[in-house]
Design a protein around this motif. Sequence first.
Motif, PDB file in Angstrom:
ATOM      1  N   ILE A   5      56.159 -23.139  22.605  1.00 49.48           N
ATOM      2  CA  ILE A   5      55.984 -23.718  21.267  1.00 49.48           C
ATOM      3  C   ILE A   5      57.274 -23.617  20.468  1.00 49.48           C
ATOM      4  O   ILE A   5      57.657 -24.575  19.776  1.00 49.48           O
ATOM      5  N   LEU A  56      44.855 -17.722  22.272  1.00 47.89           N
ATOM      6  CA  LEU A  56      43.519 -17.916  21.722  1.00 47.89           C
ATOM      7  C   LEU A  56      43.508 -19.005  20.649  1.00 47.89           C
ATOM      8  O   LEU A  56      42.524 -19.722  20.506  1.00 47.89           O
ATOM      9  N   ILE A  68      41.224 -18.599  26.235  1.00 42.59           N
ATOM     10  CA  ILE A  68      42.004 -17.804  27.179  1.00 42.59           C
ATOM     11  C   ILE A  68      41.125 -17.741  28.429  1.00 42.59           C
ATOM     12  O   ILE A  68      39.966 -17.372  28.288  1.00 42.59           O
ATOM     13  N   ALA A  74      64.935 -19.679  23.522  1.00 44.68           N
ATOM     14  CA  ALA A  74      63.503 -19.707  23.188  1.00 44.68           C
ATOM     15  C   ALA A  74      62.693 -19.296  24.413  1.00 44.68           C
ATOM     16  O   ALA A  74      61.663 -19.869  24.711  1.00 44.68           O
ATOM     17  N   GLY A 126      55.717 -25.652  28.471  1.00 50.90           N
ATOM     18  CA  GLY A 126      54.665 -25.480  27.465  1.00 50.90           C
ATOM     19  C   GLY A 126      54.473 -24.017  27.100  1.00 50.90           C
ATOM     20  O   GLY A 126      54.001 -23.706  26.018  1.00 50.90           O
TER      21      GLY A 126
HETATM   22  C1  LIG Z   1      46.180 -13.641  25.994  1.00 45.79           C
HETATM   23  C2  LIG Z   1      47.018 -14.089  24.839  1.00 45.79           C
HETATM   24  C3  LIG Z   1      46.413 -14.560  23.684  1.00 45.79           C
HETATM   25  C4  LIG Z   1      47.175 -14.940  22.585  1.00 45.79           C
HETATM   26  N1  LIG Z   1      46.534 -15.394  21.464  1.00 45.79           N
HETATM   27  C5  LIG Z   1      47.251 -15.682  20.355  1.00 45.79           C
HETATM   28  C6  LIG Z   1      46.628 -16.094  19.156  1.00 45.79           C
HETATM   29  O1  LIG Z   1      45.407 -16.245  19.087  1.00 45.79           O
HETATM   30  N2  LIG Z   1      47.388 -16.334  18.074  1.00 45.79           N
HETATM   31  C7  LIG Z   1      48.728 -16.176  18.092  1.00 45.79           C
HETATM   32  O2  LIG Z   1      49.346 -16.343  17.073  1.00 45.79           O
HETATM   33  N3  LIG Z   1      49.364 -15.832  19.240  1.00 45.79           N
HETATM   34  C8  LIG Z   1      48.666 -15.579  20.370  1.00 45.79           C
HETATM   35  N4  LIG Z   1      49.304 -15.211  21.527  1.00 45.79           N
HETATM   36  C9  LIG Z   1      50.782 -15.160  21.535  1.00 45.79           C
HETATM   37  C10 LIG Z   1      51.403 -16.515  21.851  1.00 45.79           C
HETATM   38  O3  LIG Z   1      50.961 -16.968  23.091  1.00 45.79           O
HETATM   39  C11 LIG Z   1      52.921 -16.372  21.862  1.00 45.79           C
HETATM   40  O4  LIG Z   1      53.311 -15.828  20.633  1.00 45.79           O
HETATM   41  C12 LIG Z   1      53.648 -17.707  22.018  1.00 45.79           C
HETATM   42  O5  LIG Z   1      53.192 -18.397  23.136  1.00 45.79           O
HETATM   43  C13 LIG Z   1      55.141 -17.493  22.126  1.00 45.79           C
HETATM   44  O6  LIG Z   1      55.782 -18.753  22.143  1.00 45.79           O
HETATM   45  P1  LIG Z   1      57.289 -18.925  22.584  1.00 45.79           P
HETATM   46  O7  LIG Z   1      57.588 -20.360  22.568  1.00 45.79           O
HETATM   47  O8  LIG Z   1      58.136 -18.025  21.778  1.00 45.79           O
HETATM   48  O9  LIG Z   1      57.343 -18.348  24.065  1.00 45.79           O
HETATM   49  P2  LIG Z   1      56.638 -18.944  25.375  1.00 45.79           P
HETATM   50  O10 LIG Z   1      55.481 -19.743  25.013  1.00 45.79           O
HETATM   51  O11 LIG Z   1      56.439 -17.781  26.276  1.00 45.79           O
HETATM   52  O12 LIG Z   1      57.735 -19.897  25.988  1.00 45.79           O
HETATM   53  C14 LIG Z   1      58.890 -19.425  26.633  1.00 45.79           C
HETATM   54  C15 LIG Z   1      59.408 -20.493  27.561  1.00 45.79           C
HETATM   55  O13 LIG Z   1      60.639 -20.074  28.125  1.00 45.79           O
HETATM   56  C16 LIG Z   1      60.661 -20.344  29.507  1.00 45.79           C
HETATM   57  N5  LIG Z   1      61.608 -19.418  30.145  1.00 45.79           N
HETATM   58  C17 LIG Z   1      61.487 -18.069  30.308  1.00 45.79           C
HETATM   59  N6  LIG Z   1      62.585 -17.583  30.906  1.00 45.79           N
HETATM   60  C18 LIG Z   1      63.428 -18.627  31.102  1.00 45.79           C
HETATM   61  C19 LIG Z   1      64.725 -18.747  31.675  1.00 45.79           C
HETATM   62  N7  LIG Z   1      65.418 -17.679  32.120  1.00 45.79           N
HETATM   63  N8  LIG Z   1      65.282 -19.982  31.736  1.00 45.79           N
HETATM   64  C20 LIG Z   1      64.626 -21.085  31.286  1.00 45.79           C
HETATM   65  N9  LIG Z   1      63.392 -21.010  30.728  1.00 45.79           N
HETATM   66  C21 LIG Z   1      62.807 -19.802  30.640  1.00 45.79           C
HETATM   67  C22 LIG Z   1      59.228 -20.149  29.931  1.00 45.79           C
HETATM   68  O14 LIG Z   1      58.965 -20.791  31.152  1.00 45.79           O
HETATM   69  C23 LIG Z   1      58.472 -20.746  28.750  1.00 45.79           C
HETATM   70  O15 LIG Z   1      58.309 -22.128  28.891  1.00 45.79           O
HETATM   71  C24 LIG Z   1      48.583 -14.846  22.647  1.00 45.79           C
HETATM   72  C25 LIG Z   1      49.185 -14.396  23.814  1.00 45.79           C
HETATM   73  C26 LIG Z   1      48.426 -14.006  24.907  1.00 45.79           C
HETATM   74  C27 LIG Z   1      49.121 -13.473  26.117  1.00 45.79           C
END
Ligand SMILES: Cc1cc2nc3c(=O)[nH]c(=O)nc-3n(C[C@H](O)[C@H](O)[C@H](O)COP(=O)(O)OP(=O)(O)OC[C@H]3O[C@@H](n4cnc5c(N)ncnc54)[C@H](O)[C@@H]3O)c2cc1C
Lengths: 163, 658
Positions: free
Chosen positions: B19, B148, B276, B347, B141
């Motif tokens: 995200i 959740l 989830i 990110a 993604g």
């Molecule tokens: C079970 C569960 C329930 C949750 N429920 C909630 C909720 O209800 N409300 C809420 O606010 N939050 C919730 N969260 C937290 C939420 O999912 C995360 O805060 C959010 O997805 C983080 O987004 P992000 O884009 O920072 O990271 P991510 O979504 O983890 O994206 C990171 C991206 O980077 C990529 N990546 C990683 N390493 C590399 C690399 N070396 N090179 C290239 N790409 C790479 C990955 O493939 C991924 O696409 C929950 C989490 C879990 C585990």
Amino acid sequence: MDPMDTFISLSIGLTGFKRGALAPDDDTHDIKSLYLKTFVERVTQATVDDILLWYRLIDKQLLGNPPDREERVVTLLFADKPEYELPCRKLLFLWYAGAWPTVIDTPASTHGQTFSEVISADSYTQGLVWRVMQSHPMGSTTYNYGYWANPPPPLSAYLENPV
Amino acid sequence: MSIVTPSGGFDVVIVGSGIAGSIVAYQLGKAGKQVLIVEGGPPVPKSREEYLQTFFTSNAKTPESPYPPTIQGAVPATDDNPLGQPNPSSLNTPRYTVLQINAWQNRNISYFVYDAPQAGIAPDSPELTFAFGSSYERVAGGTTWHWLGTSLNNLPNDFQLKSRYGQGVDWPGGSQFFYRLLPYYRKATEVIGVSADKQAMVELYKTFNVEFSGEYGDNYGFPMPGIVESMNDVLYAQKVTTLKVDDIPLFVTPTPQGRNSRPGNRRQCAGNTNCIPICPIQAKYDGSVTLAQALQTGNVQILYKAVASNIRLNGNQVSGIDYITYDSQTGPSTGTGTVTAKRYVLAAHAIETPKLLLMSKNNPGWPNGVANSSGQVGRNLMDHVMYLAWGLAKDPIYAFRGPLSTAGIEAARDGAFRSQRAAYRIEIGNEGWNWATNDPNTTLSDFIFGQNNTQLNGDSLNQQSQPLRFDPTLPAFSKLFGTRLVNALNAIYVRQLRLGYLIEQLPDPDNRVQLSSLTDNLGLPRPAVTYRIRDDYVRNAFVSAKQVSTQIFNALGAKEYTQLPAAVQSSGDTVTPTTFEYKGDRFTFYGAGHIIGTYRMGTAPRDSVLNRRQQSWDHSNLYMVGSGVFPSTATANPTLTIAALALQAADNILHDLG
Ligand SMILES: Cc1cc2nc3c(=O)[nH]c(=O)nc-3n(C[C@H](O)[C@H](O)[C@H](O)COP(=O)(O)OP(=O)(O)OC[C@H]3O[C@@H](n4cnc5c(N)ncnc54)[C@H](O)[C@@H]3O)c2cc1C
Ligand code: SF4
């Protein structure tokens, strides 16, 4: 009675669900065939044949036609042939969870625990456990938005009818 | 996929398409900037049915179960690996999973590498180390595939914990941070498409003295009306109003949620009760929604299965990002490359981002890694540590129906008590004991095989000395079948209640991600993780949560079934992963999935990685997004704040690019 008929009667006695739920007339999923096959694979053809044979023998001796006929037969089966109780309980678990169980005897304090292996995507969604809770499989519903604000249909509807 | 380098080169390279990365990409792409995303995982499948089928056939239905790389059945089962979990060293994009928590000391199973707890350490010692409780995904993604959907704002006081309560740290600007973020919060609710009952939110925020503007202003309505509450929620709403926590009256608030309450661009939630690990119909928002929008701008391109492995510096500017490609998860790497742009955004979430920074240690003059002159990269790893409580209601509330949670008790998220103990929000579960005891399976096997792993079928008493055997007319360890089984199971499942306390955690510099000497299949180091819950501030909240749960269940007329955890073992083959003792009691904590703090923002380069623009103090053309930037956990689930901050970062980058 052909083996499938006996298998269904045995399954009715074990699960507490009605024939219409386990072997509906219009049986698109035909989960019963998958379960009979799985039962044979896991406990051997000879054991399944013998369990079904005993089921039929006991069933024949039962007088009258009580509504809980299948459960009575299962009670007598477990009493007469205690070695068949565990395989039958595993079959019961299969119907409910859609998964084949492995029962281990640790920890002793809880009298052991159970792991299980899902047989197929269909067996997971067809599990009776979702129906006994008057709900739907987690991840697959035919209900509509907001249904969760109201009580579900009565339990009997889930016990008697196909999905 | 072939990438077409624009004539003027790329404006921005983004690592990660969750995200956070996707929001930045979309904002920049919309503004006509040329963007390249480097994504380590595979693309979004053509149909989510692919992931759904993997979920259906998984034996352990953990949050990660639908997604690649496969987390179970990858290798033949053995006694010390009954689920056949893969060896992380054999995978190109391994990640930490919930199943690894119990195997945390087994380096052939756990991706994170942990040291064993100190020999002879006391179970109540603050120095006791634990397994980290939360996981993430490495697919296009990102982790919101299995989030959740809870979409709450933080509170002004969350941003000034130090100056207000003398705890932890402030966010840059303290409570002003909240007010500056408000317009972005508003935009973030639109990006996610939050369904919420505005009136309920206004009532709630009034109790926290929040000034009404932005999201709560007169001219604002949430994108969709609130999600219908469950029968469970209604029971709590009726009963908890007799209770107070530290003088704060309790009440139930319907949760703002990232799922459709109406048909829109995505389908209306049908209550599959599976948010989830995976929403089968994408009624729930996930990062792939924004990723698709970004790609549709025509200005955003993406490389899949390209794992960022090194950040190059030229002087103090980032000059490129190296990546390694692969084809199949356990196959050899298929190539390497370097991408360059005017600005760079990391990110990759709060474990892989600091790992990438630390791995990039060959740049002359930067031996501790990129952006790490403060030494803070990888430190202050946090989560909302969770206390779980569960019970059986007097009457049916019909659990296992609807979204996994539709309401919570938010009232105790702030108050004078915060000078002594951590705040928490209380999530009300709709999924029975699914999380608490792995139901429906555990209750089922208890009554089929005469076991007692739920306490429903034995002789034990609960912590209020009530007998726990579900049916006192049956002997302990009963084996049932037929109608009696049906009646027992039905009566249990339809009454199951679950509460989860999301307890804030303070930054602790020794809770950290470092590089281990073990590597993944691409030869990249696996993270070494050290995690403790040292602060009495946090531990006191567990004491409070336990007491409050008992009061709530009493008020409901419910019977509590929360299990007292088994004794802590700090050595031997079964080292306890997440249990500690405190004030004569024993607690197990759970992860909330909120991985926070490993590249924090601050007011000075000395003790933070980023300034409040989310720009590296060390390298002005490098930005970072995601919950790694948070200085403290605050009290809301993080993702709405992640989204708001990503929108703000995109504005900052646009400003820089001119
Ligand atoms: C079970 C569960 C329930 C949750 N429920 C909630 C909720 O209800 N409300 C809420 O606010 N939050 C919730 N969260 C937290 C939420 O999912 C995360 O805060 C959010 O997805 C983080 O987004 P992000 O884009 O920072 O990271 P991510 O979504 O983890 O994206 C990171 C991206 O980077 C990529 N990546 C990683 N390493 C590399 C690399 N070396 N090179 C290239 N790409 C790479 C990955 O493939 C991924 O696409 C929950 C989490 C879990 C585990
Ligand atoms: S309840 Fe079901 S349909 Fe609604 S968001 Fe969750 S999984 Fe999707």
